[in-house]
Write a protein that holds these residues in place. Structure first.
Motif, PDB file in Angstrom:
ATOM      1  N   ALA A   1      58.437  36.521  36.161  1.00 56.50           N
ATOM      2  CA  ALA A   1      57.412  35.676  36.794  1.00 56.50           C
ATOM      3  C   ALA A   1      56.370  36.536  37.500  1.00 56.50           C
ATOM      4  O   ALA A   1      55.164  36.309  37.388  1.00 56.50           O
TER       5      ALA A   1
ATOM      6  N   ASN B   1      54.006  38.198  35.172  1.00 56.17           N
ATOM      7  CA  ASN B   1      53.051  37.278  34.553  1.00 56.17           C
ATOM      8  C   ASN B   1      52.250  36.460  35.576  1.00 56.17           C
ATOM      9  O   ASN B   1      51.653  35.447  35.222  1.00 56.17           O
ATOM     10  N   HIS B   2      52.286  36.946  36.800  1.00 49.61           N
ATOM     11  CA  HIS B   2      51.497  36.324  37.882  1.00 49.61           C
ATOM     12  C   HIS B   2      51.782  34.836  38.034  1.00 49.61           C
ATOM     13  O   HIS B   2      50.892  34.033  38.268  1.00 49.61           O
ATOM     14  N   VAL B   3      53.036  34.490  37.869  1.00 52.39           N
ATOM     15  CA  VAL B   3      53.419  33.106  38.152  1.00 52.39           C
ATOM     16  C   VAL B   3      53.713  33.041  39.653  1.00 52.39           C
ATOM     17  O   VAL B   3      54.444  33.869  40.181  1.00 52.39           O
TER      18      VAL B   3
ATOM     19  N   ALA C   1      57.145  27.375  34.365  1.00 56.78           N
ATOM     20  CA  ALA C   1      55.798  27.912  34.593  1.00 56.78           C
ATOM     21  C   ALA C   1      55.515  29.054  33.623  1.00 56.78           C
ATOM     22  O   ALA C   1      54.388  29.199  33.122  1.00 56.78           O
ATOM     23  N   LEU C   2      56.545  29.850  33.334  1.00 55.55           N
ATOM     24  CA  LEU C   2      56.376  30.948  32.382  1.00 55.55           C
ATOM     25  C   LEU C   2      56.144  30.393  30.974  1.00 55.55           C
ATOM     26  O   LEU C   2      55.259  30.856  30.236  1.00 55.55           O
TER      27      LEU C   2
ATOM     28  N   ALA D   1      54.858  27.658  30.157  1.00 58.62           N
ATOM     29  CA  ALA D   1      53.508  27.092  30.063  1.00 58.62           C
ATOM     30  C   ALA D   1      52.479  28.180  29.757  1.00 58.62           C
ATOM     31  O   ALA D   1      51.395  27.912  29.241  1.00 58.62           O
ATOM     32  N   LYS D   2      52.855  29.440  30.100  1.00 57.67           N
ATOM     33  CA  LYS D   2      51.959  30.563  29.788  1.00 57.67           C
ATOM     34  C   LYS D   2      52.351  31.216  28.461  1.00 57.67           C
ATOM     35  O   LYS D   2      51.877  32.295  28.115  1.00 57.67           O
ATOM     36  N   GLY D   3      53.286  30.598  27.775  1.00 53.98           N
ATOM     37  CA  GLY D   3      53.731  31.121  26.474  1.00 53.98           C
ATOM     38  C   GLY D   3      54.752  32.247  26.613  1.00 53.98           C
ATOM     39  O   GLY D   3      54.979  33.008  25.675  1.00 53.98           O
ATOM     40  N   VAL D   4      55.370  32.408  27.795  1.00 51.95           N
ATOM     41  CA  VAL D   4      56.359  33.485  27.995  1.00 51.95           C
ATOM     42  C   VAL D   4      57.758  32.875  27.994  1.00 51.95           C
ATOM     43  O   VAL D   4      58.135  32.163  28.930  1.00 51.95           O
ATOM     44  N   SER D   5      58.500  33.128  26.951  1.00 50.26           N
ATOM     45  CA  SER D   5      59.880  32.620  26.883  1.00 50.26           C
ATOM     46  C   SER D   5      60.791  33.670  26.277  1.00 50.26           C
ATOM     47  O   SER D   5      61.220  33.553  25.131  1.00 50.26           O
TER      48      SER D   5
END
Ligand code: FSO
Ligand code: SF4
Length: 545
Positions: free
Chosen positions: A48, A51-53, A97-98, A100-104
């Protein structure tokens, strides 16, 4: 269960049926499950950050939860359940939230943990992720991994105390989460693990510095203060643990009630803080170190407030008089919670008013406290001149935890035998082995200087660093020897900090950690000249030559 995180572990190897500390197998399993969940949570938190979550207090929460698994903090199984659920809630919201940014990414099993719905199923879930089921096969790596986890528990304790007083450092949380996430990795070699242990020591320096700023920023720098050891006639409340804010709130709420407030154990140094000592009913200190509480609490004629570690199983005779607060818990002991704007200690006050209090004054002498870095460095010139003139030959930092196991009278005897031209600095509850000894002074400076709680270890580091600067040498070149006693995981964190600072020739006792393998110990001996204590005579002879 299997637990070997503290010094009093059964047979020097591990508690397997019930903790020597009183920890029951269900609590041990829940603690293991919480640590595992936090390891997984940290993996997500690291991602997180990358990725600046936005963070919603993850770092503070991680520290709070980790601190609750430290020795002698919480023995109440039920209290771990909401914490486990909160880990999962926070983790899943970060994951969403990740995503939603395409990070999984592929999350570790620990980051996918779903806690069972009831206690009966949670316990086997915890047992399955205990130390004995760690898939790591290399004993030395496992040893260093546990060292990092235990060190992080200590860091978390300091960070939590600082956060309570409003001091936080995102870099500290980042370090804690990064290290905790790394403890899930299986691709690091021994060298990388040694580095992680030192990184944990550095994170602890950050935490201790933050806590020092929090304590002194809120309550002022400790000043040398004489603390009565007896009692004064009247109603009484005894405060133990380490938390300054709890004591502050209690002092404010008892103002004008006629109740006197006494410290126990690690709360003794609180008498040196200007903003705490200003209360006239903050009377003095009662009793000694944590392991004597069964006798001392039973004899105390008032209410008792336990703010942090080290709580022991309360005797029936005083279970109704003891209150816990913060992370500390014992099943059956009344717990005071935060109510949004602070804590309401009226139940403690009512109990104290209903109890007899002290029937008469008791004079048991006094001790001096308040020699934190500000006070000691305030007389640095005198100290430096005394060293140069040969009036002070050597400094000993005799510091660390007290405990119940035999062998700790070494520290009493050691201090008694320190020659008269040497100074003794001390901190943490181990000092109760010698805190009331009258060692006199050298040129007006007391020979026995109480630097504070274990939470004030940063003060000792600051004093040593300043002396090294003044003498234009390294800490290892100073006429200073460290003779440490350990018990729980804050001491592990402090030891790692000292190693990270490159401090050598530390003597450690009363026994060495069970989680350190012979190979890891050899490494510490060779690289840092770390050694177990022997006898006071032999050690003094070896140090002073
Ligand atoms: Fe002592 Fe307990 Fe402060 Fe420890 S009261 S043993 S290092 O938990 O915390 O010194
Ligand atoms: Fe045993 Fe110490 Fe663990 Fe308690 S904390 S179970 S005494 S090793």
């Amino acid at each position: 269960m299997f637990c070997y995180q503290c010094e009093q572990t059964a047979k020097g190897s591990g508690c397997t049926r019930i903790g020597v500390c009183g920890k029951q197998p269900d609590v041990a399993a829940l603690q293991d499950l919480l640590v595992y969940a936090l390891q997984g949570f940290s993996q997500v938190a690291v991602e997180a950050r990358k990725n600046h979550v936005a963070s919603g207090g993850e770092g503070a929460f991680t520290c709070r939860a980790l601190f609750s698994t430290l020795t002698n903090v919480n023995f109440d199984a039920a209290r771990f359940v909401p914490m486990l659920n909160e880990v999962v809630e926070r983790r899943e919201s970060l994951k969403a939230a990740l995503a939603a940014k395409g990070v999984s990414p592929a999350w570790h099993e620990a980051a996918r943990l779903v806690p069972a719905a009831d206690m009966a199923a949670l316990v086997p879930q915890g047992e399955a992720v205990g130390i004995e089921n760690d898939p790591e096969t290399d004993a030395d790596i496992k040893s260093l991994k546990q060292t990092v986890i235990y060190g992080l528990k200590g860091v978390a304790a300091y960070a939590d105390h600082a956060e309570i007083l409003g001091q936080e450092n995102p870099a500290l949380y980042e370090a804690v989460e990064g290290l905790l996430a790394d403890t899930l990795r299986t691709d690091m070699d021994l060298g990388a693990w040694v580095q992680r242990a030192l990184d944990c020591g550095n994170a602890n320096i950050m935490a201790m510095e933050l806590l020092d700023a929090a304590n002194t920023g809120t309550y002022g720098h400790p000043v040398p203060t004489e603390v009565p050891l007896g009692a004064t006639q009247g109603k009484a409340i005894l405060v133990s643990g380490h938390d300054l804010k709890d004591l502050d709130m209690l002092l404010q709420q008892t103002e004008g009630t006629g109740i006197n407030i006494y410290t126990h154990g690690e709360m003794l140094p609180c008498h040196g803080y200007p903003e705490l000592k200003k209360h006239e009913h903050f009377h003095g200190h009662y009793g000694t170190a944590w392991q004597n509480q069964l006798k001392e609490f039973a004899a105390f004629p008032g209410a008792i407030l336990m703010t942090t570690n080290c709580i022991q199983k309360p005797a029936e005779s005083y279970l109704g008089n003891i209150f816990t607060t913060g992370l500390v818990g014992w099943p059956g002991a009344a717990h005071i919670t935060e109510n949004g704007s602070g804590k309401d200690f009226s139940a403690v006050i009512e109990k104290a008013l209903a109890m007899p209090g002290f029937a008469q004054d008791e004079d048991k002498g006094s001790v001096m406290v308040g020699f934190g870095h500000n006070a000691v460095l305030g007389v640095a010139d005198t100290v430096i001149d005394a060293v140069k003139a040969g009036d002070i030959r050597h400094f000993f930092l005799v510091a660390g935890c007290d405990g119940a196991r035999p062998g700790r009278n070494y520290y009493t005897e050691f201090v008694e035998k320190v020659p008269e031209d040497c100074m003794v600095l001390t901190l943490a509850c181990g000092k109760f082995r010698f805190f009331d000894k009258k060692l006199g002074d050298i040129g007006g400076i007391p020979r026995l200087l109480d630097v504070g709680q274990c939470n004030d270890a940063y003060s000792a580091v600051k004093i040593a660093t300043a002396l090294a600067e003044a003498f234009d040498c390294g800490i290892n070149d100073l006429p200073l020897s460290l003779v440490l006693s350990w018990y729980e995981q804050k001491a592990v964190a402090i030891l790692l900090s000292l190693l990270a600072l490159g401090v050598k020739d530390i003597r450690l006792g009363p026994s060495l950690p069970a989680f350190i393998t012979p190979n890891v110990l050899n490494f510490l001996v060779e690289k840092y000249d770390l050694k177990p204590i022997s006898t006071p005579d032999e050690d003094l002879k070896a140090i002073l030559g």
